[in-house]
Scaffold this motif. Structure first.
Motif, mmCIF file in Angstrom:
data_model
loop_
_atom_site.group_PDB
_atom_site.id
_atom_site.type_symbol
_atom_site.label_atom_id
_atom_site.label_comp_id
_atom_site.label_asym_id
_atom_site.label_seq_id
_atom_site.Cartn_x
_atom_site.Cartn_y
_atom_site.Cartn_z
ATOM 1 N N CYS A 52 0.968 19.678 43.786
ATOM 2 C CA CYS A 52 0.224 18.442 43.602
ATOM 3 C C CYS A 52 -1.152 18.710 42.993
ATOM 4 O O CYS A 52 -1.633 17.948 42.174
ATOM 5 C CB CYS A 52 0.117 17.727 44.950
ATOM 6 S SG CYS A 52 0.161 15.949 44.808
ATOM 7 N N CYS A 101 -4.829 17.936 47.027
ATOM 8 C CA CYS A 101 -3.685 17.848 47.923
ATOM 9 C C CYS A 101 -2.959 19.189 47.911
ATOM 10 O O CYS A 101 -2.696 19.748 46.848
ATOM 11 C CB CYS A 101 -2.764 16.730 47.415
ATOM 12 S SG CYS A 101 -1.193 16.633 48.269
ATOM 13 N N LYS A 124 0.063 19.908 48.837
ATOM 14 C CA LYS A 124 1.508 19.796 48.858
ATOM 15 C C LYS A 124 2.172 20.582 47.729
ATOM 16 O O LYS A 124 1.769 20.492 46.571
ATOM 17 C CB LYS A 124 1.898 18.319 48.749
ATOM 18 C CG LYS A 124 3.370 18.054 48.721
ATOM 19 C CD LYS A 124 3.965 18.084 50.106
ATOM 20 C CE LYS A 124 5.417 17.582 50.068
ATOM 21 N NZ LYS A 124 6.042 17.642 51.400
ATOM 22 N N HIS A 174 6.888 11.837 47.628
ATOM 23 C CA HIS A 174 5.581 12.317 48.078
ATOM 24 C C HIS A 174 4.468 11.394 47.581
ATOM 25 O O HIS A 174 3.555 11.052 48.332
ATOM 26 C CB HIS A 174 5.362 13.749 47.588
ATOM 27 C CG HIS A 174 3.966 14.235 47.807
ATOM 28 N ND1 HIS A 174 3.417 14.391 49.061
ATOM 29 C CD2 HIS A 174 2.983 14.577 46.932
ATOM 30 C CE1 HIS A 174 2.160 14.812 48.935
ATOM 31 N NE2 HIS A 174 1.880 14.929 47.661
ATOM 32 N N HIS A 208 0.348 9.360 48.839
ATOM 33 C CA HIS A 208 -0.700 8.903 47.943
ATOM 34 C C HIS A 208 -0.667 7.395 47.718
ATOM 35 O O HIS A 208 -1.497 6.865 46.986
ATOM 36 C CB HIS A 208 -0.606 9.630 46.596
ATOM 37 C CG HIS A 208 -0.831 11.112 46.726
ATOM 38 N ND1 HIS A 208 -2.034 11.670 47.071
ATOM 39 C CD2 HIS A 208 0.015 12.160 46.582
ATOM 40 C CE1 HIS A 208 -1.919 12.988 47.133
ATOM 41 N NE2 HIS A 208 -0.676 13.314 46.840
HETATM 42 ZN ZN LIG Z 1 0.029 15.196 46.966
#
Ligand SMILES: [Zn+2]
Length: 61
Positions: free
Chosen positions: A7, A14, A16, A33, A38
């Motif tokens: 991300c 972020c 992720k 996601h 978000h």
């Molecule tokens: Zn993210």
């Protein structure tokens, strides 16, 4: 070979990381996601952003 999308590579603050066996599967994970974490509904993402997301996908070596 797995594909990975981070991300933060999209300029988001972020941590992720998403992994999948295909780009198609990874785009589904990214859409989930985006929506869950978000607040971005997948259907509202413009094609230019989708292209950016695809460009950020890397092969995991
Ligand atoms: Zn993210």
């Amino acid at each position: 070979m797995a594909k990975v999308l981070r991300c933060r590579d999209l300029g988001l603050n972020c941590p992720k990381e998403m992994r999948a066996e295909s780009e198609e599967e990874l785009m589904k994970l990214a859409a989930q996601h985006a929506e869950q974490d978000h607040g971005i509904a997948a259907g509202t993402i413009p094609p230019s952003i989708l292209a950016m997301v695809k460009a950020a996908i890397k092969d995991e070596g």
